[in-house]
Design a protein around this motif. Structure first.
Motif, mmCIF file in Angstrom:
data_model
loop_
_atom_site.group_PDB
_atom_site.id
_atom_site.type_symbol
_atom_site.label_atom_id
_atom_site.label_comp_id
_atom_site.label_asym_id
_atom_site.label_seq_id
_atom_site.Cartn_x
_atom_site.Cartn_y
_atom_site.Cartn_z
ATOM 1 N N GLU A 43 -1.184 5.513 -7.148
ATOM 2 C CA GLU A 43 -0.685 5.023 -5.862
ATOM 3 C C GLU A 43 -1.531 3.824 -5.457
ATOM 4 O O GLU A 43 -2.764 3.846 -5.586
ATOM 5 C CB GLU A 43 -0.790 6.119 -4.801
ATOM 6 C CG GLU A 43 -0.250 5.707 -3.438
ATOM 7 C CD GLU A 43 -0.317 6.849 -2.427
ATOM 8 O OE1 GLU A 43 -1.090 6.722 -1.453
ATOM 9 O OE2 GLU A 43 0.397 7.853 -2.637
ATOM 10 N N SER B 149 -3.706 1.608 -3.315
ATOM 11 C CA SER B 149 -4.609 1.938 -2.216
ATOM 12 C C SER B 149 -5.652 0.837 -2.073
ATOM 13 O O SER B 149 -6.292 0.453 -3.046
ATOM 14 C CB SER B 149 -5.302 3.284 -2.467
ATOM 15 O OG SER B 149 -6.211 3.597 -1.441
ATOM 16 N N GLN C 158 0.845 -1.185 0.000
ATOM 17 C CA GLN C 158 0.000 0.000 0.000
ATOM 18 C C GLN C 158 0.889 1.247 0.000
ATOM 19 O O GLN C 158 1.914 1.301 0.685
ATOM 20 C CB GLN C 158 -0.901 0.025 1.242
ATOM 21 C CG GLN C 158 -1.775 -1.210 1.394
ATOM 22 C CD GLN C 158 -2.712 -1.413 0.237
ATOM 23 O OE1 GLN C 158 -3.407 -0.486 -0.167
ATOM 24 N NE2 GLN C 158 -2.736 -2.609 -0.306
ATOM 25 N N GLY C 159 0.489 2.234 -0.791
ATOM 26 C CA GLY C 159 1.249 3.476 -0.869
ATOM 27 C C GLY C 159 2.326 3.485 -1.932
ATOM 28 O O GLY C 159 2.929 4.545 -2.193
#
Length: 370
Positions: free
Chosen positions: A357, A359, A341-342
């Motif tokens: 990104e 998510s 994540q990220g």
């Protein structure tokens, strides 16, 4: 009716009268959007007030006879022993190689009667597989009722006010259903939906659908409710990260890959595809479903490649859209394991690299279970 002939909903005339933009969905001519704001206005109505969808293209099948529930439990992925009569359950029909033939909702009426709502294009295939199953008892029947019923989906935070106006039951638990009457005709009121908002899906005989549609549209108008097309249905479900067959699940994308393993009864003795899916789950090698949020400009679309900073392919978009709620592009994708994540990646959109990104869905908060 020939297989090549486009089918129409019992509400087809209503959609044409409203000036709806129509398109093919699984062989059915259904509304994409209506004049007066289109997808964004309809999407917003559902998130903030209430919206009404015609989803009569969805299939209907009845499995009935002594041991009907146990028979289905030996075929479909989820475990019907987890629920009781009056409850509904999300489940999948898989092939023996683990691919998803279809995902659907099973409504458990009794030990001897289960009502299924598959996807439009896959209903006949699901029925055929169940009818031809070796383990089907002779006195358990599987009937395709695709044209017998209409399904209206009323969704949004003010949905109970509309239902109350018509005297229809409200307040029952999420993923449960009630057999009711409206003006003397039977209506199954299901606390289900595909938008992430509080809602009900109303199943009635096809002939009764126009009058019910008219009553619902009249009741929701003072609340700012709108008739909604399948365009808004898609943006709403994508914001919630809900799978769509042919995108997040398919003959090639298994429940393990699509992260719908929560709808698999792993402890059951048997269901179609069990051995392959169990092995895939234990191997921990396949790509997994995930979410992407656009951090620049652009809208990812299904089939677009996902690349890391070095230009290496690390995934593929399965669904992509503009999020009316977040006012930016979002996507669901199959990503290499270990993609955190990220992480900043890019999606190739028509020869241009769009920054995204990673998510985890859902991308917005919904009130479905409220």
């Amino acid at each position: 009716m020939s297989d090549s002939e486009t089918m129409t909903s019992p509400l087809h005339d209503r959609h044409l009268a409203l000036g709806a933009k129509m398109a093919d969905f699984g062989g059915w001519s259904m509304p994409i959007e209506y004049p007066g704001g289109g997808v964004v206005a309809e999407h917003t109505a559902v998130r903030e007030r209430v919206g009404l969808f015609d989803v009569s293209h969805l299939g209907n099948a009845l499995v009935r006879g002594p041991g009907a529930k146990d028979f289905l439990n030996s075929c479909l992925t989820n475990d019907l022993d987890r629920i009781e009569p009056g409850k509904a359950q999300y489940t999948m029909c898989c092939s023996e190689d683990g691919g998803v033939v279809d995902d659907m909702i099973a409504y458990l009426r009794s030990e001897d009667e289960v009502f299924l709502i598959p996807n439009a294009a896959n209903t006949a295939r699901v029925v055929e597989l169940l009818q031809g199953a070796e383990q089907r008892p002779e006195d358990v029947s599987v009937e395709n009722q695709h044209h017998d019923y209409a399904i209206l989906a009323l969704q949004g935070p003010r949905v109970d006010e509309v239902m109350d106006e018509l005297g229809l039951p409200t307040g029952h638990d999420y993923m449960s259903f009630v057999e009711a009457q409206w003006q003397g005709v039977p209506v199954t009121v299901c606390r289900t939906g595909y938008t992430g908002e509080r809602g009900y899906e109303l199943v009635c005989a096809s002939a009764d659908a126009p009058a019910l549609w008219d009553a619902l549209t009249t009741a929701m108008e003072p609340l700012g409710g709108l008739p909604c097309g399948l365009g808004a249905r898609d943006t709403l479900r994508t914001e919630m990260g809900y799978a769509l067959h042919g995108h997040e699940l398919s003959d090639q994308i298994t429940p393990v890959m699509g992260r719908t393993g929560w709808a698999v009864g792993w402890g059951k003795d048997a269901f179609w595809g069990r051995e392959v899916l169990t092995a895939q789950r234990e191997a921990k090698e396949c790509r997994l479903g995930g979410g992407l949020v656009v951090t620049g400009r652009g809208i990812p679309r299904a089939g677009c490649r996902v690349l890391d900073a070095s230009g290496q392919e690390v995934g593929e978009v399965t669904s992509g859209t503009f999020s009316p709620t977040r006012k930016q592009g979002i996507a669901l994708a199959l990503l290499d394991r270990g993609t955190e994540q990220g992480t900043e990646l890019v999606v190739e959109v028509r020869g241009r690299e769009v920054p995204v990104e990673v998510s985890k869905p859902p991308f917005v908060e919904g009130g479905a279970a409220g």
